[in-house]
Design an enzyme around this catalytic site. Structure first.
Site, PDB file in Angstrom:
ATOM      1  N   LYS B 165       0.910  -1.049   0.019  1.00 26.16           N
ATOM      2  CA  LYS B 165       0.079   0.077   0.109  1.00 26.16           C
ATOM      3  C   LYS B 165       1.114   1.382   0.001  1.00 26.16           C
ATOM      4  O   LYS B 165       1.969   1.362   0.714  1.00 26.16           O
ATOM      5  CB  LYS B 165      -0.962   0.055   1.366  1.00 26.16           C
ATOM      6  N   ASP B 194      -0.591   0.015  -4.374  1.00 23.73           N
ATOM      7  CA  ASP B 194      -1.871   0.380  -4.328  1.00 23.73           C
ATOM      8  C   ASP B 194      -2.100   1.621  -3.597  1.00 23.73           C
ATOM      9  O   ASP B 194      -1.701   1.865  -2.342  1.00 23.73           O
ATOM     10  CB  ASP B 194      -2.572  -0.728  -3.751  1.00 23.73           C
ATOM     11  N   GLU B 220      -1.963   0.886  -8.712  1.00 24.67           N
ATOM     12  CA  GLU B 220      -3.490   0.339  -8.500  1.00 24.67           C
ATOM     13  C   GLU B 220      -4.270   1.778  -7.950  1.00 24.67           C
ATOM     14  O   GLU B 220      -3.898   2.188  -7.175  1.00 24.67           O
ATOM     15  CB  GLU B 220      -3.722  -0.773  -7.699  1.00 24.67           C
ATOM     16  N   GLU B 246     -11.731  -3.110  -8.062  1.00 20.61           N
ATOM     17  CA  GLU B 246     -12.643  -3.316  -6.776  1.00 20.61           C
ATOM     18  C   GLU B 246     -13.817  -2.235  -6.833  1.00 20.61           C
ATOM     19  O   GLU B 246     -14.730  -2.581  -6.028  1.00 20.61           O
ATOM     20  CB  GLU B 246     -11.639  -3.479  -5.775  1.00 20.61           C
ATOM     21  N   ASP B 269     -13.905  -8.266  -8.893  1.00 30.76           N
ATOM     22  CA  ASP B 269     -14.237  -8.634  -7.584  1.00 30.76           C
ATOM     23  C   ASP B 269     -15.569  -8.918  -7.596  1.00 30.76           C
ATOM     24  O   ASP B 269     -16.455  -8.139  -7.776  1.00 30.76           O
ATOM     25  CB  ASP B 269     -13.861  -7.424  -6.372  1.00 30.76           C
ATOM     26  N   HIS B 296      -9.407  -9.020  -6.997  1.00 30.61           N
ATOM     27  CA  HIS B 296      -9.354  -8.228  -5.844  1.00 30.61           C
ATOM     28  C   HIS B 296     -10.136  -9.256  -4.802  1.00 30.61           C
ATOM     29  O   HIS B 296     -11.130  -9.673  -4.825  1.00 30.61           O
ATOM     30  CB  HIS B 296     -10.075  -6.850  -5.723  1.00 30.61           C
TER      31      HIS B 296
END
Lengths: 360, 360
Positions: B165, B194, B220, B246, B269, B296
């Site tokens: 992240k 992400d 992402e 997602e 997702d 996801h």
């Protein structure tokens, strides 16, 4: 002003059987009322659905919003709106989350008015205006006779405009109905049509061309709200202005329509848009782009909001009136409405009128 | 096969404190399980949230979907999906409605598999594949030490890729963390980042340029999902491929991203997208546009779905594993996963493991 408590109540209000091309037959409306207590003041908000999703909206408020709002300072409405949006981000960005945020947002604006002892429109920095209202049926299933009777009742109330639902399978039926209403009202009354998202862009173009002969004031929701390019094309190719707004659940959705030239009459609904805060932003976009504005349902709140819009052309007097459930129903004078002068939204529900419909 | 009964149950599952830039700190996941009974078969579906909105999702299923589904023929899943979408149109078009539709849709696919005695992937006309999996933390608040420990545990499981992240306020912290992970994993392991929608396009561009030095496999959710043009610009201007999916709650949202060249790794997702039916459409769009695909969360369902995708590059092994609550947790072999071979989804929850978290 610290938020101390938030309470909701759920009602299912019966509708005489009505319908449109996008949502089918509708037999009830869900109403969720909200009370917000802060330092001795009790502010009121509400949200509604057209019969589905109301329990979920109430669950979002009770389980996901109220717990983070209690203890917060109610004064900075935009900050709280952002907080609610962010909290619901994963499951939100519109839809049911917008309807839940709206109930709280309406109560926060009401509280602001109660505190400052000002009606809503004054909080927007606006002056109260007489806003032309149009009669609006949810009348696609009605016979032509009943449609004309409804139109006569609109005329009797002095509305300078009337709207007819379109989207019958057979285009000639739409033409016959719109033509008959035009003949009845004569050339001096504005006539709108509403397709409730039922067509593809191609169909909407062809249907629109067939109906333009009747001198239409606007053509509402000709295709699905996701098809922004389709709306832009219709706006370019048809003479009749394209209207949309009740299906846009966030300022982002409005921004895209305005940016892409896909809306010519921007319609607000402070419930479906995600609150007064969101509808105000949409109206500011319309002002900046020189667009006409109007409203969907939410007659009482929209009278305040449209007073703050430069090119507000019409307020919708909707078939789903909350009149029987309000202590002071909105008055229509010579086909026009004005915002209320009492502090806040001016909307107070009549508990005894609502009681029979609670939790049904 | 007539649908006879639909039952839901609500659970709040604890998470060790985790977080990301868009959703903040997360301490629990909501799980709603669904059982659908039809002609002697019991099919299972589920949906989840990251801690907010679960009660509302359950209310939509119980109050708005189950009543219209009972009595319907379960065989035509697309027809039922359309019916659910249409019923929730006014309050839907994504968001919570998509999460509710997903639970039913998963059960309908499971039922299809039980009836035909085929695993999900075979129903899609696909063959089972070994799909590379990547280790994925929800680790923005973690210290650098803990981040590296997590990375080591991913390496120990043999994952050919890991994701970190990003979105710390100070860009240098992101650089230090991503750089340290790259150093630890060496050049032979794929590294994804992400941002969880935290930046403006300009910020995302600048941050992306700073991080490209670490040889990233994808970048992402650099900005908000509403900013499709921003994603398209990032896709054009940066070398690192842009990944999103997602947060897209309908095939319409995917279509727009694909049409505007705003996604390079399309991530599904099947819960947040609005069901297996919706994710399948998204994968078909990716195939038609020649895009890479990934997933996801939803590790178990996605193993089936990605088997049906031509350019599936990775399945996400998510930090929110349902493993402790499943009768048969997904197996990872040499950093790869395969879809299950039992009829239907292959997902059966362990009731006794879930019981302590019911209605909490």
């Amino acid at each position: 002003m610290k938020i101390e408590r938030i309470e909701t109540a759920y009602y299912r209000l019966p509708l005489e059987a009505v319908g449109d091309a996008g949502h089918g037959l509708l037999d009830s409306e869900e109403l969720i009322t909200l009370r917000l207590h802060a330092e001795g003041l009790e502010a009121h908000g509400y949200t509604y659905t057209i019969g589905k999703g109301g329990r979920a909206v109430q669950a979002v408020i009770d389980h996901d919003l109220a717990p983070i709002l209690v203890g917060q300072d109610a004064n900075d409405i935009q900050r709280l709106w952002n907080m609610m949006w962010q909290r619901l981000l994963y499951v939100g960005r519109g839809g049911l989350a917008a309807f839940a945020i709206a109930a709280v947002d309406v109560a926060l604006w009401d509280l602001h008015g109660l505190r400052d002892q000002k009606p809503l429109y004054a909080l927007f920095g606006a002056e109260a205006r007489d806003i032309p209202a149009y009669g609006s049926g949810v009348d696609l299933p009605k016979s032509l006779d009943d449609l004309l009777k409804q139109t006569e009742s609109f005329m009797a109330r002095g509305f300078p405009g009337v709207k007819v639902k379109i989207g019958r399978i057979d285009p000639q039926e739409d033409e016959a109905r719109v033509g008959a209403v035009r003949k009845l009202i004569g050339p001096g009354v504005d006539l709108m049509v509403d397709a409730n998202m039922t067509w593809t862009t191609e169909q909407a173009l062809e249907r629109g061309r067939r109906l333009e002969q009747f001198g239409l004031y606007w053509y509402e929701e000709p295709t699905i709200p996701e098809d922004v390019k389709g709306h832009a094309r219709l706006a370019q190719e048809l003479d009749v202005p394209i209207a949309i707004g009740e299906s846009l659940h966030s300022p982002h959705e409005f921004q895209r329509y305005v940016d892409e030239g896909a809306v010519e009459v921007l319609q607000i609904d402070p419930i479906t848009n995600g609150g007064i805060t969101a509808s105000l932003k949409a109206l500011q976009m319309a002002d900046a782009a020189g667009l006409k504005t109007s409203s969907h349902y939410t007659d009482e709140l929209s009278a305040h909001l449209l007073s703050a819009s430069r090119n507000a052309v019409y307020l919708e007097k909707h078939a789903f009136a909350l009149d029987p459930y309000l202590q002071e129903p909105q008055r229509v004078v010579n086909g026009h409405v004005r915002p209320t002068e009492v502090p806040g939204t001016g909307m107070r529900f009549d508990e005894s009128a609502l009681a029979p419909y609670r939790d049904r």
